[in-house]
Design a protein around this motif. Structure first.
Motif, PDB file in Angstrom:
ATOM      1  N   TRP A  43      14.235   9.128  -0.622  1.00 33.41           N
ATOM      2  CA  TRP A  43      13.534   8.468  -1.726  1.00 33.41           C
ATOM      3  C   TRP A  43      12.037   8.571  -1.483  1.00 33.41           C
ATOM      4  O   TRP A  43      11.499   7.984  -0.552  1.00 33.41           O
ATOM      5  CB  TRP A  43      13.957   7.003  -1.835  1.00 33.41           C
ATOM      6  N   TYR A  44      11.369   9.328  -2.374  1.00 30.67           N
ATOM      7  CA  TYR A  44       9.927   9.514  -2.249  1.00 30.67           C
ATOM      8  C   TYR A  44       9.439  10.207  -3.513  1.00 30.67           C
ATOM      9  O   TYR A  44       9.858  11.328  -3.800  1.00 30.67           O
ATOM     10  CB  TYR A  44       9.600  10.381  -1.030  1.00 30.67           C
ATOM     11  N   PRO A  45       8.596   9.566  -4.310  1.00 30.77           N
ATOM     12  CA  PRO A  45       8.104  10.208  -5.532  1.00 30.77           C
ATOM     13  C   PRO A  45       7.246  11.421  -5.184  1.00 30.77           C
ATOM     14  O   PRO A  45       6.260  11.307  -4.464  1.00 30.77           O
ATOM     15  CB  PRO A  45       7.260   9.106  -6.191  1.00 30.77           C
ATOM     16  N   GLY A  98      12.033   5.216 -10.442  1.00 28.40           N
ATOM     17  CA  GLY A  98      12.136   5.172  -8.995  1.00 28.40           C
ATOM     18  C   GLY A  98      12.591   3.823  -8.485  1.00 28.40           C
ATOM     19  O   GLY A  98      13.370   3.741  -7.524  1.00 28.40           O
ATOM     20  N   ARG A  99      12.123   2.759  -9.129  1.00 30.40           N
ATOM     21  CA  ARG A  99      12.531   1.413  -8.700  1.00 30.40           C
ATOM     22  C   ARG A  99      14.031   1.213  -8.910  1.00 30.40           C
ATOM     23  O   ARG A  99      14.733   0.679  -8.034  1.00 30.40           O
ATOM     24  CB  ARG A  99      11.744   0.361  -9.477  1.00 30.40           C
ATOM     25  N   ILE A 100      14.541   1.645 -10.062  1.00 27.78           N
ATOM     26  CA  ILE A 100      15.978   1.508 -10.335  1.00 27.78           C
ATOM     27  C   ILE A 100      16.786   2.328  -9.332  1.00 27.78           C
ATOM     28  O   ILE A 100      17.798   1.863  -8.796  1.00 27.78           O
ATOM     29  CB  ILE A 100      16.288   1.947 -11.779  1.00 27.78           C
ATOM     30  N   SER A 101      16.340   3.551  -9.064  1.00 29.88           N
ATOM     31  CA  SER A 101      17.061   4.401  -8.119  1.00 29.88           C
ATOM     32  C   SER A 101      17.024   3.827  -6.710  1.00 29.88           C
ATOM     33  O   SER A 101      18.023   3.891  -5.977  1.00 29.88           O
ATOM     34  CB  SER A 101      16.467   5.815  -8.125  1.00 29.88           C
ATOM     35  N   ALA A 102      15.887   3.266  -6.320  1.00 36.10           N
ATOM     36  CA  ALA A 102      15.785   2.659  -4.987  1.00 36.10           C
ATOM     37  C   ALA A 102      16.779   1.524  -4.830  1.00 36.10           C
ATOM     38  O   ALA A 102      17.435   1.387  -3.785  1.00 36.10           O
ATOM     39  CB  ALA A 102      14.356   2.169  -4.747  1.00 36.10           C
ATOM     40  N   GLY A 135       0.511   4.565  -2.920  1.00 32.39           N
ATOM     41  CA  GLY A 135       0.923   3.969  -4.178  1.00 32.39           C
ATOM     42  C   GLY A 135       2.333   3.427  -4.163  1.00 32.39           C
ATOM     43  O   GLY A 135       2.670   2.507  -4.926  1.00 32.39           O
ATOM     44  N   TRP A 136       3.210   3.987  -3.300  1.00 28.29           N
ATOM     45  CA  TRP A 136       4.597   3.547  -3.252  1.00 28.29           C
ATOM     46  C   TRP A 136       4.774   2.271  -2.419  1.00 28.29           C
ATOM     47  O   TRP A 136       5.864   1.734  -2.322  1.00 28.29           O
ATOM     48  CB  TRP A 136       5.484   4.634  -2.639  1.00 28.29           C
ATOM     49  N   ARG A 137       3.674   1.776  -1.807  1.00 29.75           N
ATOM     50  CA  ARG A 137       3.804   0.710  -0.813  1.00 29.75           C
ATOM     51  C   ARG A 137       4.454  -0.552  -1.378  1.00 29.75           C
ATOM     52  O   ARG A 137       5.198  -1.255  -0.683  1.00 29.75           O
ATOM     53  CB  ARG A 137       2.431   0.375  -0.233  1.00 29.75           C
ATOM     54  N   THR A 138       4.198  -0.839  -2.659  1.00 31.44           N
ATOM     55  CA  THR A 138       4.750  -2.059  -3.241  1.00 31.44           C
ATOM     56  C   THR A 138       6.263  -2.013  -3.341  1.00 31.44           C
ATOM     57  O   THR A 138       6.911  -3.051  -3.444  1.00 31.44           O
ATOM     58  CB  THR A 138       4.153  -2.305  -4.637  1.00 31.44           C
ATOM     59  N   GLU A 139       6.851  -0.787  -3.336  1.00 26.69           N
ATOM     60  CA  GLU A 139       8.295  -0.667  -3.398  1.00 26.69           C
ATOM     61  C   GLU A 139       8.953  -0.839  -2.025  1.00 26.69           C
ATOM     62  O   GLU A 139      10.171  -1.003  -1.941  1.00 26.69           O
ATOM     63  CB  GLU A 139       8.680   0.711  -3.960  1.00 26.69           C
ATOM     64  N   MET A 140       8.155  -0.779  -0.965  1.00 25.07           N
ATOM     65  CA  MET A 140       8.675  -0.829   0.394  1.00 25.07           C
ATOM     66  C   MET A 140       8.263  -2.147   1.042  1.00 25.07           C
ATOM     67  O   MET A 140       7.129  -2.314   1.489  1.00 25.07           O
ATOM     68  CB  MET A 140       8.133   0.359   1.218  1.00 25.07           C
ATOM     69  N   VAL A 151      -4.908  14.039  11.993  1.00 29.30           N
ATOM     70  CA  VAL A 151      -4.258  12.900  11.356  1.00 29.30           C
ATOM     71  C   VAL A 151      -5.080  11.638  11.624  1.00 29.30           C
ATOM     72  O   VAL A 151      -5.380  11.307  12.779  1.00 29.30           O
ATOM     73  CB  VAL A 151      -2.817  12.708  11.875  1.00 29.30           C
ATOM     74  N   LEU A 152      -5.439  10.929  10.553  1.00 25.03           N
ATOM     75  CA  LEU A 152      -6.324   9.779  10.667  1.00 25.03           C
ATOM     76  C   LEU A 152      -5.656   8.463  10.351  1.00 25.03           C
ATOM     77  O   LEU A 152      -6.230   7.399  10.611  1.00 25.03           O
ATOM     78  CB  LEU A 152      -7.537   9.974   9.744  1.00 25.03           C
ATOM     79  N   ASP A 153      -4.466   8.490   9.777  1.00 23.78           N
ATOM     80  CA  ASP A 153      -3.803   7.242   9.392  1.00 23.78           C
ATOM     81  C   ASP A 153      -2.295   7.459   9.408  1.00 23.78           C
ATOM     82  O   ASP A 153      -1.814   8.602   9.309  1.00 23.78           O
ATOM     83  CB  ASP A 153      -4.260   6.814   7.992  1.00 23.78           C
ATOM     84  N   GLY A 154      -1.542   6.374   9.534  1.00 28.94           N
ATOM     85  CA  GLY A 154      -0.094   6.469   9.540  1.00 28.94           C
ATOM     86  C   GLY A 154       0.551   5.189   9.052  1.00 28.94           C
ATOM     87  O   GLY A 154       0.031   4.092   9.293  1.00 28.94           O
ATOM     88  N   TRP A 155       1.661   5.345   8.331  1.00 26.29           N
ATOM     89  CA  TRP A 155       2.424   4.203   7.829  1.00 26.29           C
ATOM     90  C   TRP A 155       3.888   4.353   8.227  1.00 26.29           C
ATOM     91  O   TRP A 155       4.393   5.469   8.401  1.00 26.29           O
ATOM     92  CB  TRP A 155       2.324   4.119   6.303  1.00 26.29           C
ATOM     93  N   ARG A 156       4.548   3.225   8.322  1.00 27.60           N
ATOM     94  CA  ARG A 156       5.982   3.185   8.610  1.00 27.60           C
ATOM     95  C   ARG A 156       6.659   2.325   7.543  1.00 27.60           C
ATOM     96  O   ARG A 156       6.135   1.286   7.147  1.00 27.60           O
ATOM     97  CB  ARG A 156       6.230   2.580   9.990  1.00 27.60           C
ATOM     98  N   TYR A 157       7.830   2.765   7.077  1.00 23.29           N
ATOM     99  CA  TYR A 157       8.580   1.998   6.082  1.00 23.29           C
ATOM    100  C   TYR A 157      10.023   2.486   6.102  1.00 23.29           C
ATOM    101  O   TYR A 157      10.355   3.480   6.754  1.00 23.29           O
ATOM    102  CB  TYR A 157       7.977   2.158   4.679  1.00 23.29           C
ATOM    103  N   THR A 158      10.877   1.783   5.390  1.00 18.54           N
ATOM    104  CA  THR A 158      12.284   2.183   5.267  1.00 18.54           C
ATOM    105  C   THR A 158      12.505   2.870   3.926  1.00 18.54           C
ATOM    106  O   THR A 158      12.038   2.394   2.884  1.00 18.54           O
ATOM    107  CB  THR A 158      13.225   0.964   5.371  1.00 18.54           C
TER     108      THR A 158
END
Length: 321
Positions: free
Chosen positions: A52-54, A67-71, A102-107, A121-128
């Motif tokens: 799942w990733y737009p 995307g929200r419904i599919s998630a 932009g997808w952060r609010t869904e995670m 690489v200057l930044d990194g995020w982790r999510y499910t």
């Protein structure tokens, strides 16, 4: 006592969009059959790393809604034991600082990761997020369709008119890149993506660096294998793998995830993402019936599939009256 027969819909295409749309229409009371030039296992959907990733899809408001419904649907599925959709931790890397995705609010569990990271690489995020083992997932979609008496026929169509026969009330064009000639839609172009399938049981997380020089780099574990990518060949129709590209993908992915060093190479495939400025979800007149166009999901077929298929079924629900 006579009964009125169910209205009949014919879906073109047996990728993730076509099969999910067929399921939604059947659940809404349509008599559905699917006509496909390629078996589900030969479609671009089967090649996809599919988490799942737009990606490569618009418009933004519809992508967010679908995307929200599919998630939500994928999260529910991932809880079923043995089902080919699983929740995985994703590590995403960025080559600009202080990124706010932009997808952060869904995670709900999205969090910035601490460096230092790799070169550039200057930044990194982790999510499910959720990963579908696409060959197995497509098998599941086929079995669900079959259980609900959705018929699937292998047949190549030269035009949308070829899909019509007496008794068909609605043609649903989910042909992916095949919609370019079928619908004479020059705005729809392939974006070729080469991927490698390896055996690497120690790799259990998803890794993504979308801005790697040479192409987006991603590592996506399936049930028993790992998919490595990738490329984005805009306007490229050739589905033959390139050996030099294979070596480059292996290099990039191993730099991102050193545990891939020495992984056994199992397969190399190329898929053609169906990209256009916006997903086309539109009703138009056809030969003695209406045509519902439902294609152009780019690299976000799984991500948008449940939401856009639901909206497609709702768009034609009144036609059954």
């Amino acid at each position: 006592m006579s009964t009125t027969p169910a209205p009949r819909a014919r879906v073109i295409g047996a990728g993730v969009i076509g099969l999910t749309t067929a399921m939604m229409l059947r659940a809404d009371g349509w008599d559905v059959d699917v006509v496909t030039a390629e078996a589900p296992g030969d479609t671009t959907s089967s090649v996809a790393a599919a988490f799942w990733y737009p990606y490569l899809a618009g418009p933004a408001d519809a992508v967010e809604r679908w995307g929200r419904i599919s998630a939500q649907q994928l999260a529910t599925m991932a809880g079923a034991d043995g089902f080919p959709v699983r929740a995985h931790t994703v590590h995403e890397r960025f080559r600009t600082a202080d990124v706010d995705p932009g997808w952060r609010t869904e995670m709900q569990d999205a969090a910035r990761e601490d460096g230092p990271f790799g070169d550039g690489v200057l930044d990194g995020w982790r999510y499910t997020s959720w990963v579908a083992d696409m060959p197995l997932y497509l098998d599941w979609l086929v079995s669900e369709c079959t259980a609900e008496q959705v018929r699937i026929e292998a047949r190549t169509l030269e035009s949308l008119d070829d899909a019509y026969e007496p008794g068909v009330d609605l043609i649903v064009n989910c042909a992916g890149v095949g919609a370019n000639p079928l619908a004479e839609d020059g705005t729809l172009q392939p974006v070729a993506g080469q991927v490698i399938v390896v055996r690497a049981p120690d790799v259990t997380d998803v890794w993504l660096d979308a801005d790697t020089p040479g192409g987006a780099t991603y590592v996506v574990p399936r049930t028993d294998t790992v998919v490595l990518g990738g490329t984005a060949g805009h306007g490229v129709w050739d589905r033959r793998p390139d050996a030099d590209v294979t070596r480059d993908i292996l290099r990039r992915c191993t730099e991102l995830v050193p545990a891939l060093a020495g992984a056994e190479l199992l397969d190399v495939r190329v898929g053609l993402r169906p990209a256009r400025p916006e997903v086309r979800l539109e009703l138009t007149p056809g030969r003695d019936c209406l045509v519902l166009h439902h294609y152009g999901h780019g690299g976000a077929g799984l991500t948008l599939s449940w939401g856009s298929a639901l909206e497609a079924a709702q768009l034609v629900s009144d036609l059954k009256l």
